[in-house]
Design a protein around this motif. Structure first.
Motif, mmCIF file in Angstrom:
data_model
loop_
_atom_site.group_PDB
_atom_site.id
_atom_site.type_symbol
_atom_site.label_atom_id
_atom_site.label_comp_id
_atom_site.label_asym_id
_atom_site.label_seq_id
_atom_site.Cartn_x
_atom_site.Cartn_y
_atom_site.Cartn_z
ATOM 1 N N THR A 35 -6.547 -3.646 -13.284
ATOM 2 C CA THR A 35 -7.223 -2.849 -12.258
ATOM 3 C C THR A 35 -6.435 -2.886 -10.951
ATOM 4 O O THR A 35 -6.217 -1.848 -10.316
ATOM 5 N N GLN A 36 -5.989 -4.082 -10.566
ATOM 6 C CA GLN A 36 -5.189 -4.213 -9.344
ATOM 7 C C GLN A 36 -3.884 -3.432 -9.464
ATOM 8 O O GLN A 36 -3.439 -2.797 -8.499
ATOM 9 N N LEU A 37 -3.286 -3.455 -10.651
ATOM 10 C CA LEU A 37 -2.040 -2.717 -10.871
ATOM 11 C C LEU A 37 -2.269 -1.218 -10.673
ATOM 12 O O LEU A 37 -1.482 -0.549 -9.982
ATOM 13 N N ALA A 38 -3.355 -0.700 -11.239
ATOM 14 C CA ALA A 38 -3.658 0.723 -11.094
ATOM 15 C C ALA A 38 -3.884 1.086 -9.618
ATOM 16 O O ALA A 38 -3.357 2.102 -9.128
ATOM 17 N N GLU A 39 -4.640 0.243 -8.918
ATOM 18 C CA GLU A 39 -4.908 0.509 -7.499
ATOM 19 C C GLU A 39 -3.616 0.504 -6.687
ATOM 20 O O GLU A 39 -3.400 1.377 -5.833
ATOM 21 N N ASN A 40 -2.763 -0.468 -6.940
ATOM 22 C CA ASN A 40 -1.520 -0.559 -6.180
ATOM 23 C C ASN A 40 -0.539 0.552 -6.538
ATOM 24 O O ASN A 40 0.248 0.974 -5.687
ATOM 25 N N ASN A 41 -0.578 1.038 -7.775
ATOM 26 C CA ASN A 41 0.253 2.188 -8.133
ATOM 27 C C ASN A 41 -0.198 3.429 -7.377
ATOM 28 O O ASN A 41 0.626 4.235 -6.942
ATOM 29 N N ILE A 42 -1.501 3.590 -7.197
ATOM 30 C CA ILE A 42 -2.024 4.719 -6.425
ATOM 31 C C ILE A 42 -1.562 4.613 -4.972
ATOM 32 O O ILE A 42 -1.131 5.604 -4.372
ATOM 33 N N VAL A 43 -1.625 3.398 -4.406
ATOM 34 C CA VAL A 43 -1.173 3.188 -3.026
ATOM 35 C C VAL A 43 0.307 3.526 -2.902
ATOM 36 O O VAL A 43 0.729 4.208 -1.960
ATOM 37 N N LYS A 44 1.103 3.104 -3.880
ATOM 38 C CA LYS A 44 2.545 3.380 -3.851
ATOM 39 C C LYS A 44 2.809 4.890 -3.895
ATOM 40 O O LYS A 44 3.654 5.411 -3.153
ATOM 41 N N GLU A 45 2.081 5.581 -4.756
ATOM 42 C CA GLU A 45 2.235 7.031 -4.845
ATOM 43 C C GLU A 45 1.886 7.703 -3.513
ATOM 44 O O GLU A 45 2.578 8.631 -3.082
ATOM 45 N N GLU A 46 0.819 7.242 -2.890
ATOM 46 C CA GLU A 46 0.415 7.809 -1.601
ATOM 47 C C GLU A 46 1.464 7.529 -0.520
ATOM 48 O O GLU A 46 1.770 8.400 0.294
ATOM 49 N N LEU A 47 2.002 6.305 -0.525
ATOM 50 C CA LEU A 47 3.029 5.965 0.468
ATOM 51 C C LEU A 47 4.298 6.784 0.246
ATOM 52 O O LEU A 47 4.998 7.128 1.201
ATOM 53 N N ASP A 48 4.603 7.099 -1.019
ATOM 54 C CA ASP A 48 5.796 7.896 -1.322
ATOM 55 C C ASP A 48 5.658 9.329 -0.813
ATOM 56 O O ASP A 48 6.666 10.011 -0.579
ATOM 57 N N LEU A 49 4.428 9.793 -0.616
ATOM 58 C CA LEU A 49 4.204 11.149 -0.106
ATOM 59 C C LEU A 49 4.442 11.242 1.402
ATOM 60 O O LEU A 49 4.646 12.333 1.928
ATOM 61 N N LEU A 50 4.400 10.100 2.078
ATOM 62 C CA LEU A 50 4.535 10.090 3.541
ATOM 63 C C LEU A 50 5.996 10.167 3.962
ATOM 64 O O LEU A 50 6.893 9.779 3.237
ATOM 65 N N ASP A 51 6.191 10.672 5.192
ATOM 66 C CA ASP A 51 7.536 10.620 5.779
ATOM 67 C C ASP A 51 7.486 9.754 7.031
ATOM 68 O O ASP A 51 6.445 9.217 7.389
ATOM 69 N N ILE A 52 8.594 9.634 7.702
ATOM 70 C CA ILE A 52 8.737 8.704 8.834
ATOM 71 C C ILE A 52 7.826 9.076 10.008
ATOM 72 O O ILE A 52 7.507 8.212 10.831
#
Length: 126
Positions: A35-52
């Motif tokens: 469950t933690q892995l899935a949540e953190n993968n979602i966070v990573k995907e969201e962070l990858d969408l951001l720019d500086i």
């Protein structure tokens, strides 16, 4: 003779029951990690969408604190590595416990057969 085998059988059944509880605890912990892995993968995907130009905040207690985007990405990546390592550790632990459990089950089966034979001999003597 049958009483001695019965005592041994009872002790082995208790060990087997404890082993099954350990397997259950391990599976529960592994599910939490998944469950933690899935949540953190979602966070990573969201962070990858951001720019500086986007602002990232980190929740520390009741306060939101500004955090550097690269630092946030690095933190999430390290967390993912740790969680994956823990999942692998639990998988190997569960495999080991399952193997021991299977061996114990075979031992219980042979003890039950031995006990039944001993009871049959005792009935024949009476």
């Amino acid at each position: 003779m049958a009483e001695a085998i019965q005592k041994k059988l009872k002790g082995e059944v208790e060990k087997y029951t404890q082993m099954q509880k350990d397997v259950s605890k391990g599976m529960s912990a592994r599910q939490k990690l998944e469950t933690q892995l899935a949540e953190n993968n979602i966070v990573k995907e969201e962070l990858d969408l951001l720019d500086i130009t986007n602002t990232v905040f980190k929740l520390i207690g009741p306060v939101l604190v500004k955090q550097d985007l690269d630092e946030a990405k690095a933190t999430v990546t390290k967390r993912l590595e740790y969680i994956n390592g823990e999942i692998q550790r639990y998988e190997s632990l569960l495999k080991d416990l399952e193997k021991k459990s299977e061996q114990h089950r075979e031992l219980l089966s042979s003890l039950q057969q031995e006990y039944q034979r001993a009871q049959g001999l005792a009935v024949g003597k009476v």
